[in-house]
Design an enzyme around this catalytic site. Structure first.
Site, PDB file in Angstrom:
ATOM      1  N   LYS A 225       1.065  -1.639   0.042  1.00  0.00           N
ATOM      2  CA  LYS A 225       0.139  -0.243   0.250  1.00  0.00           C
ATOM      3  C   LYS A 225       1.475   1.636  -0.094  1.00  0.00           C
ATOM      4  O   LYS A 225       0.646   2.036  -0.974  1.00  0.00           O
ATOM      5  CB  LYS A 225      -1.311   0.368   1.215  1.00  0.00           C
ATOM      6  N   ASN A 226       2.169   1.335   1.118  1.00  0.00           N
ATOM      7  CA  ASN A 226       2.371   2.908   1.059  1.00  0.00           C
ATOM      8  C   ASN A 226       3.357   2.796  -0.097  1.00  0.00           C
ATOM      9  O   ASN A 226       3.898   3.749  -0.179  1.00  0.00           O
ATOM     10  CB  ASN A 226       3.685   2.988   2.385  1.00  0.00           C
TER      11      ASN A 226
ATOM     12  N   ARG B   4      -3.721   9.750   3.105  1.00  0.00           N
ATOM     13  CA  ARG B   4      -3.590  10.034   3.199  1.00  0.00           C
ATOM     14  C   ARG B   4      -2.166  10.527   2.751  1.00  0.00           C
ATOM     15  O   ARG B   4      -1.405  11.985   2.533  1.00  0.00           O
ATOM     16  CB  ARG B   4      -2.255  10.016   4.260  1.00  0.00           C
TER      17      ARG B   4
ATOM     18  N   CYS C 105      -5.477   8.685   8.168  1.00  0.00           N
ATOM     19  CA  CYS C 105      -5.085   7.961   9.970  1.00  0.00           C
ATOM     20  C   CYS C 105      -5.484   9.196  10.930  1.00  0.00           C
ATOM     21  O   CYS C 105      -4.223   9.766  10.831  1.00  0.00           O
ATOM     22  CB  CYS C 105      -4.851   6.377  10.411  1.00  0.00           C
TER      23      CYS C 105
ATOM     24  N   ARG D  94       0.549  15.114  12.668  1.00  0.00           N
ATOM     25  CA  ARG D  94       0.485  14.343  11.233  1.00  0.00           C
ATOM     26  C   ARG D  94       0.965  16.199  10.475  1.00  0.00           C
ATOM     27  O   ARG D  94       0.317  16.336   9.583  1.00  0.00           O
ATOM     28  CB  ARG D  94      -0.198  13.491  10.345  1.00  0.00           C
ATOM     29  N   PRO D  95       1.711  16.984  10.655  1.00  0.00           N
ATOM     30  CA  PRO D  95       2.132  18.431  10.402  1.00  0.00           C
ATOM     31  C   PRO D  95       2.251  17.147   8.696  1.00  0.00           C
ATOM     32  O   PRO D  95       3.479  16.808   8.331  1.00  0.00           O
ATOM     33  CB  PRO D  95       2.770  18.907  10.952  1.00  0.00           C
TER      34      PRO D  95
ATOM     35  N   GLN E 152       8.068  19.705   7.269  1.00  0.00           N
ATOM     36  CA  GLN E 152       8.876  19.531   6.534  1.00  0.00           C
ATOM     37  C   GLN E 152       9.253  19.392   5.113  1.00  0.00           C
ATOM     38  O   GLN E 152       9.731  19.420   4.110  1.00  0.00           O
ATOM     39  CB  GLN E 152       9.486  18.102   7.428  1.00  0.00           C
TER      40      GLN E 152
ATOM     41  N   ASP F 169       3.921   1.223  11.961  1.00  0.00           N
ATOM     42  CA  ASP F 169       2.320   0.291  10.948  1.00  0.00           C
ATOM     43  C   ASP F 169       1.988  -0.351  12.011  1.00  0.00           C
ATOM     44  O   ASP F 169       0.966  -1.430  11.846  1.00  0.00           O
ATOM     45  CB  ASP F 169       2.691  -0.491  10.105  1.00  0.00           C
TER      46      ASP F 169
ATOM     47  N   ILE G   1       6.855   7.668  17.678  1.00  0.00           N
ATOM     48  CA  ILE G   1       6.612   7.909  16.477  1.00  0.00           C
ATOM     49  C   ILE G   1       5.051   9.113  15.970  1.00  0.00           C
ATOM     50  O   ILE G   1       5.344   9.966  15.929  1.00  0.00           O
ATOM     51  CB  ILE G   1       6.378   6.888  14.676  1.00  0.00           C
TER      52      ILE G   1
ATOM     53  N   ARG H 196      -8.904   0.278   3.440  1.00  0.00           N
ATOM     54  CA  ARG H 196      -7.961   1.030   3.061  1.00  0.00           C
ATOM     55  C   ARG H 196      -6.795   0.254   2.759  1.00  0.00           C
ATOM     56  O   ARG H 196      -5.995   1.341   1.348  1.00  0.00           O
ATOM     57  CB  ARG H 196      -7.705   2.210   4.165  1.00  0.00           C
TER      58      ARG H 196
HETATM   59  C1  EPZ Z   1       3.885   7.749   6.140  1.00  0.00           C
HETATM   60  O1  EPZ Z   1       2.711   8.459   7.171  1.00  0.00           O
HETATM   61  C2  EPZ Z   1       3.236   6.057   6.155  1.00  0.00           C
HETATM   62  N1  EPZ Z   1       1.815   6.125   5.334  1.00  0.00           N
HETATM   63  C3  EPZ Z   1       2.054   5.613   7.644  1.00  0.00           C
HETATM   64  O2  EPZ Z   1       1.669   3.959   7.246  1.00  0.00           O
HETATM   65  C4  EPZ Z   1       3.400   5.771   8.819  1.00  0.00           C
HETATM   66  O3  EPZ Z   1       2.986   5.369   9.780  1.00  0.00           O
HETATM   67  C5  EPZ Z   1       4.192   6.598   8.249  1.00  0.00           C
HETATM   68  O4  EPZ Z   1       4.820   6.715   7.427  1.00  0.00           O
HETATM   69  C6  EPZ Z   1       5.526   5.799   9.185  1.00  0.00           C
HETATM   70  O5  EPZ Z   1       6.205   5.195   8.953  1.00  0.00           O
HETATM   71  C7  EPZ Z   1       2.735   6.556   4.078  1.00  0.00           C
HETATM   72  O6  EPZ Z   1       2.899   6.037   4.115  1.00  0.00           O
HETATM   73  C8  EPZ Z   1       1.181   6.342   3.168  1.00  0.00           C
HETATM   74  P1  EPZ Z   1       5.899  10.755   8.078  1.00  0.00           P
HETATM   75  P2  EPZ Z   1       3.720   9.612   7.147  1.00  0.00           P
HETATM   76  O7  EPZ Z   1       6.241  11.403   7.748  1.00  0.00           O
HETATM   77  O8  EPZ Z   1       4.562   9.809   5.592  1.00  0.00           O
HETATM   78  C9  EPZ Z   1       5.903  13.501  11.627  1.00  0.00           C
HETATM   79  C10 EPZ Z   1      -0.689   2.925   7.504  1.00  0.00           C
HETATM   80  O9  EPZ Z   1      -0.838   3.107   8.462  1.00  0.00           O
HETATM   81  N2  EPZ Z   1       6.224  15.053  10.631  1.00  0.00           N
HETATM   82  O10 EPZ Z   1       7.131   9.844   8.210  1.00  0.00           O
HETATM   83  O11 EPZ Z   1       2.553  10.404   7.697  1.00  0.00           O
HETATM   84  C11 EPZ Z   1       4.887  13.020  11.848  1.00  0.00           C
HETATM   85  O12 EPZ Z   1       4.114  13.980  12.437  1.00  0.00           O
HETATM   86  C12 EPZ Z   1      -0.193   4.592   7.336  1.00  0.00           C
HETATM   87  O13 EPZ Z   1       0.175   2.961   6.983  1.00  0.00           O
HETATM   88  C13 EPZ Z   1       6.624  16.273  10.783  1.00  0.00           C
HETATM   89  O14 EPZ Z   1       6.865  16.429  12.349  1.00  0.00           O
HETATM   90  O15 EPZ Z   1       4.447   9.855   8.104  1.00  0.00           O
HETATM   91  C14 EPZ Z   1       5.151  12.236  12.571  1.00  0.00           C
HETATM   92  O16 EPZ Z   1       5.005  12.535  14.042  1.00  0.00           O
HETATM   93  C15 EPZ Z   1      -0.015   5.874   9.085  1.00  0.00           C
HETATM   94  N3  EPZ Z   1       6.342  17.256   9.889  1.00  0.00           N
HETATM   95  C16 EPZ Z   1       6.046  11.232  11.885  1.00  0.00           C
HETATM   96  O17 EPZ Z   1       7.100  13.003  11.319  1.00  0.00           O
HETATM   97  C17 EPZ Z   1       6.396  17.235   8.793  1.00  0.00           C
HETATM   98  O18 EPZ Z   1       6.236  17.677   7.507  1.00  0.00           O
HETATM   99  C18 EPZ Z   1       6.926  10.718  10.709  1.00  0.00           C
HETATM  100  O19 EPZ Z   1       6.089  10.834  10.137  1.00  0.00           O
HETATM  101  C19 EPZ Z   1       5.984  15.352   8.005  1.00  0.00           C
HETATM  102  C20 EPZ Z   1       6.549  14.113   9.289  1.00  0.00           C
END
Ligand code: EPZ
Length: 421
Positions: free
Chosen positions: A25-26, A95, A119, A124-125, A128, A307, A329, A399
């Site tokens: 999926k991801n 997302r 989710c 989830r800002p 970055q 996850d 995370i 999903r």
């Molecule tokens: C991806 O989400 C995955 N989703 C998530 O899977 C997964 O849990 C996550 O990566 C971590 O592995 C997809 O790939 C579609 P991050 P993502 O940016 O990209 C913070 C599932 O169940 N952050 O790595 O949103 C953020 O808030 C889903 O399949 C900022 O602060 O995750 C989090 O605390 C759920 N600012 C941490 O970093 C930013 O600009 C990691 O988020 C970006 C992120």
């Protein structure tokens, strides 16, 4: 989400047999937007037949691309794209709609994408992502819930992420692949799906090096040619099936997976006393002995995946002893335990830490999925529980898991859906 049906599980059966894992999926939700960067039609195979993929078919179509989709494969001809804006309704469905920012910015220097859905596991800002686009010379920001990115001539630059972000890493790769000059991403995410996206783009002529490490170098190119590319198997579905085998005292072989992607989970299952055997493209999980309590701390790849924290913490509710689960995370990724407590679990949650006292057994109850992996956790709990568990809002599960009931039923689970009257 208001699903019209509910999932019913009669627990107690040990899962046995073999099952084929689907495409990831991801990785799929990152590779599909990346097709917009191609200058010709291109084809993706091994796609999972899940809601997030269906949503992206609608989004590419909304942009004007010609999309030929059937479950498992998609051919996209981006030459007819005539828009750089996504509708709120479509953006909210997943997302990964935010990957259209990087893809459209990289394709035409302009993108307007409403803040994404997905989710509710924390704030989830996307600061970055925007910082990365700005490093390439783009004006990027958020006005009234619309994320915008604009630049007439993207120029390669250095991006240093404040924290490891999967989405941020993918989005900057998408924006940089056709920028003028070289982009270096420092503190990059290393998940398998980052490597898969880079391999997909490189198969079209991109010049990306270092994907899978914390430093990724992208040398901009002018054109990307056609390709046919099969995405990697789903790491999280593989892990969920491994946990289901361990949770039910079963013996299951998961075919078509990449065992090295599962090392963090396999190590924890072995520590618990579960047998895990790796083959070339399969993993066998046998849970025959008394399982031991363990501690889990989620980390970025290659650490224990966030996850899989929710399905694993469901399993731990029936493992004798005290297990401690730390979610590092996301801020709100333990709410599924409130639902499993209704099934008899003894759990205390303090901020991002759960203290789980194993009970001899859970009992079936009506419960509600609050997000995708929370739904997976409730399935694990239902498979273990005595009696019938009713899972409401199973739409979340659709999903990210392709035909999960069929797969579990083929392993001996008693699981089906029926409409909610
Ligand atoms: C991806 O989400 C995955 N989703 C998530 O899977 C997964 O849990 C996550 O990566 C971590 O592995 C997809 O790939 C579609 P991050 P993502 O940016 O990209 C913070 C599932 O169940 N952050 O790595 O949103 C953020 O808030 C889903 O399949 C900022 O602060 O995750 C989090 O605390 C759920 N600012 C941490 O970093 C930013 O600009 C990691 O988020 C970006 C992120």
């Amino acid at each position: 989400m208001i699903s019209k049906d509910r999932m019913l599980i009669t627990g107690g059966n040990a899962l046995e047999g073999s099952v084929q894992v689907s495409g990831g999926k991801n990785t799929a939700v990152a590779v599909i937007p990346a097709t917009l960067l191609c200058d010709e039609p291109c084809t993706i195979e091994n796609l999972p037949d899940i809601e997030d993929v269906h949503a992206l078919v609608d989004i590419l179509t909304e942009l004007g691309a010609k999309v030929d989709y059937e479950p498992g494969r998609m051919t996209v001809d981006p030459r007819t794209v005539d828009s750089h804006e996504i509708s709120y309704r479509n953006a909210q469905r997943l997302r990964a709609s935010y990957y259209l920012l990087g893809a459209l910015l990289g394709r035409c220097g302009n993108a307007k994408v409403p803040t994404p859905g997905g989710c509710e596991i924390g704030s989830r800002p996307v600061d970055q992502h925007l910082k990365g686009f700005q490093a390439l010379g783009a004006e990027a920001g958020e006005i009234g819930g619309i994320l915008t990115a604009k630049c007439d001539a993207l120029t390669g630059g250095d991006v240093f992420f404040d924290m490891v972000t999967v989405g941020g890493t993918v989005n900057v790769i998408l924006a940089a692949v056709k920028a003028r000059g070289t982009t270096v991403i420092y503190n990059a995410a290393k998940e398998p799906h980052i490597v898969d996206v880079a391999n997909f783009l490189n198969s079209m002529g991109a010049r990306i090096k270092g994907a899978g490490t914390d430093t990724i170098r992208i040398r901009g190119v002018q054109n990307l040619h056609t390709t046919t590319y099969a995405v990697i198997p789903d790491q999280i579905e593989t892990g969920t099936l491994m946990i289901a085998a361990a949770a039910t005292g079963g013996d299951v072989t998961i075919n078509g997976c990449i065992p090295t992607h599962m090392d963090a989970l396999s190590a924890k299952l072995l520590e618990m006393g579960v047998k895990v055997m790796d083959y070339d493209d399969a993993i066998r999980v046998r849970s025959i002995e008394q399982r031991r309590a363990i501690n889990i701390k989620t980390q970025v790849y290659p650490g224990f995946p966030t996850d899989l924290q929710q399905p694993m913490s469901a399993l731990l509710t029936t493992v004798k002893g005290t297990s401690i689960v730390q979610e590092t995370i996301f801020e709100q990724r333990l709410r599924h335990l409130d639902e499993i407590r209704r099934m008899g679990a003894h759990v205390r949650v303090m901020d991002r830490t759960a203290i789980i006292e194993g009970v001899p057994e859970l009992y079936g109850a009506p419960v509600t999925a609050t997000d995708l992996r929370a739904g997976a956790a409730l399935i694990i709990a239902g498979l273990m529980a005595r009696g019938v568990t009713e899972i409401y809002e199973p739409g979340y599960i659709d999903r990210g898991y392709e035909h999960i009931e069929d797969k579990l039923r083929s392993l001996g689970a008693v699981i089906h859906r029926e409409p909610v009257e």
